[in-house]
Design an enzyme around this catalytic site. Structure first.
Site, PDB file in Angstrom:
ATOM      1  N   HIS A  13     -76.425  36.376 -24.783  1.00 43.53           N
ATOM      2  CA  HIS A  13     -76.185  35.518 -25.954  1.00 43.53           C
ATOM      3  C   HIS A  13     -76.964  34.203 -25.803  1.00 43.53           C
ATOM      4  O   HIS A  13     -77.596  33.728 -26.749  1.00 43.53           O
ATOM      5  CB  HIS A  13     -74.704  35.145 -26.053  1.00 43.53           C
ATOM      6  CG  HIS A  13     -73.780  36.276 -26.393  1.00 43.53           C
ATOM      7  ND1 HIS A  13     -72.665  36.566 -25.642  1.00 43.53           N
ATOM      8  CD2 HIS A  13     -73.797  37.180 -27.410  1.00 43.53           C
ATOM      9  CE1 HIS A  13     -72.021  37.595 -26.193  1.00 43.53           C
ATOM     10  NE2 HIS A  13     -72.691  37.995 -27.253  1.00 43.53           N
ATOM     11  N   LYS A  39     -61.260  44.918 -30.230  1.00 44.36           N
ATOM     12  CA  LYS A  39     -61.549  44.898 -28.794  1.00 44.36           C
ATOM     13  C   LYS A  39     -60.371  44.327 -28.020  1.00 44.36           C
ATOM     14  O   LYS A  39     -59.591  43.574 -28.588  1.00 44.36           O
ATOM     15  CB  LYS A  39     -62.772  44.010 -28.526  1.00 44.36           C
ATOM     16  CG  LYS A  39     -64.039  44.538 -29.134  1.00 44.36           C
ATOM     17  CD  LYS A  39     -65.050  43.443 -29.344  1.00 44.36           C
ATOM     18  CE  LYS A  39     -66.162  43.916 -30.248  1.00 44.36           C
ATOM     19  NZ  LYS A  39     -67.118  42.888 -30.597  1.00 44.36           N
ATOM     20  N   ARG A  88     -80.223  44.750 -29.024  1.00 45.61           N
ATOM     21  CA  ARG A  88     -80.636  45.100 -27.661  1.00 45.61           C
ATOM     22  C   ARG A  88     -81.322  46.443 -27.602  1.00 45.61           C
ATOM     23  O   ARG A  88     -82.335  46.618 -26.959  1.00 45.61           O
ATOM     24  CB  ARG A  88     -79.411  45.109 -26.734  1.00 45.61           C
ATOM     25  CG  ARG A  88     -78.815  43.754 -26.493  1.00 45.61           C
ATOM     26  CD  ARG A  88     -77.428  43.862 -25.979  1.00 45.61           C
ATOM     27  NE  ARG A  88     -76.588  44.572 -26.931  1.00 45.61           N
ATOM     28  CZ  ARG A  88     -75.274  44.695 -26.830  1.00 45.61           C
ATOM     29  NH1 ARG A  88     -74.648  44.183 -25.809  1.00 45.61           N
ATOM     30  NH2 ARG A  88     -74.589  45.335 -27.749  1.00 45.61           N
TER      31      ARG A  88
HETATM   32  O1  PNS Z   1     -70.001  39.961 -31.310  1.00 50.04           O
HETATM   33  P1  PNS Z   1     -69.587  40.945 -32.352  1.00 50.04           P
HETATM   34  O2  PNS Z   1     -68.138  41.369 -32.130  1.00 50.04           O
HETATM   35  O3  PNS Z   1     -70.512  42.122 -32.441  1.00 50.04           O
HETATM   36  O4  PNS Z   1     -69.638  40.177 -33.763  1.00 50.04           O
HETATM   37  C1  PNS Z   1     -69.282  40.830 -34.966  1.00 50.04           C
HETATM   38  C2  PNS Z   1     -69.062  39.804 -36.083  1.00 50.04           C
HETATM   39  C3  PNS Z   1     -68.026  38.787 -35.676  1.00 50.04           C
HETATM   40  C4  PNS Z   1     -70.361  39.092 -36.382  1.00 50.04           C
HETATM   41  C5  PNS Z   1     -68.594  40.591 -37.334  1.00 50.04           C
HETATM   42  O5  PNS Z   1     -67.473  41.341 -36.999  1.00 50.04           O
HETATM   43  C6  PNS Z   1     -68.247  39.665 -38.502  1.00 50.04           C
HETATM   44  O6  PNS Z   1     -69.116  39.133 -39.150  1.00 50.04           O
HETATM   45  N1  PNS Z   1     -66.933  39.468 -38.748  1.00 50.04           N
HETATM   46  C7  PNS Z   1     -66.448  38.576 -39.784  1.00 50.04           C
HETATM   47  C8  PNS Z   1     -65.862  39.340 -40.970  1.00 50.04           C
HETATM   48  C9  PNS Z   1     -66.934  39.834 -41.892  1.00 50.04           C
HETATM   49  O7  PNS Z   1     -67.694  39.077 -42.475  1.00 50.04           O
HETATM   50  N2  PNS Z   1     -67.021  41.147 -41.990  1.00 50.04           N
HETATM   51  C10 PNS Z   1     -67.987  41.829 -42.823  1.00 50.04           C
HETATM   52  C11 PNS Z   1     -69.233  42.117 -41.992  1.00 50.04           C
HETATM   53  S1  PNS Z   1     -70.328  43.113 -42.881  1.00 50.04           S
END
Ligand code: PNS
Length: 162
Positions: A13, A39, A88
């Protein structure tokens, strides 16, 4: 805006944050209260934010925020025009592609940019760090020293022979 779960932030990150700062003036690291994929957490939201704030204490171009609800709504409210995601391997692609297209249909004015980390981090993920840490493995090569200390406090090393 660089969104994610950051449980915890890894050097992968961090590598993406540094690369992003070559493209943009300011990065908001946005920690989601609820991620799309469920998770088993190692650090709660406040702890994740505290770790990020400690890691970027001397980097004024990086700010830390948390959000609930839709990422695109938060990005718009924060005036962020770009969402950055790390990519990745091919295995990341489908999930990231779906999210990017969904985010675009929700908010066409916000652009999603994918960045690849340094080769040495392409295998790295927070979930693997959590698993190795829980099993008392050495994660010092994968996280910032501040995060390593927090992991050691959270998952005390097993007594030798015990
Ligand atoms: O580190 P991660 O868990 O892969 O991040 C995922 C994240 C937090 C970016 C994604 O789950 C997210 O954007 N969540 C917020 C809710 C939302 O906007 N959901 C629609 C995504 S298309």
């Amino acid at each position: 805006m660089y969104p994610g779960s950051f449980d915890p932030i890894t050097l992968g990150h961090h590598d993406i944050v540094l690369r992003s700062l070559r493209l943009v003036d300011r990065v908001i690291v946005a920690v989601a209260e609820t991620a799309t994929q469920e998770k088993r957490a190692l650090f709660d939201l406040d702890e994740r934010i505290e770790l990020l704030e400690d890691v970027y204490r001397d980097e004024p171009r990086v700010t830390i925020a948390s959000f609930r609800g839709l990422l695109v709504d938060f990005a718009r409210a924060a005036d962020a025009s770009i969402i950055i995601r790390g990519l990745r391997a091919v295995s990341d692609f489908e999930y990231e592609f779906q999210m990017a297209l969904m985010n675009r249909s929700l908010s066409p004015d916000i652009e999603v940019i994918f960045m690849t980390p340094a080769n040495r981090y392409t295998f790295l993920s927070s979930s693997l760090v959590r698993e190795v840490a829980r099993l008392n493995g050495d994660v010092s090569a994968f996280v910032h020293p501040i995060v390593l200390e927090a992991i050691k406090r959270r998952v005390p090393a097993k007594e030798a022979g015990g």
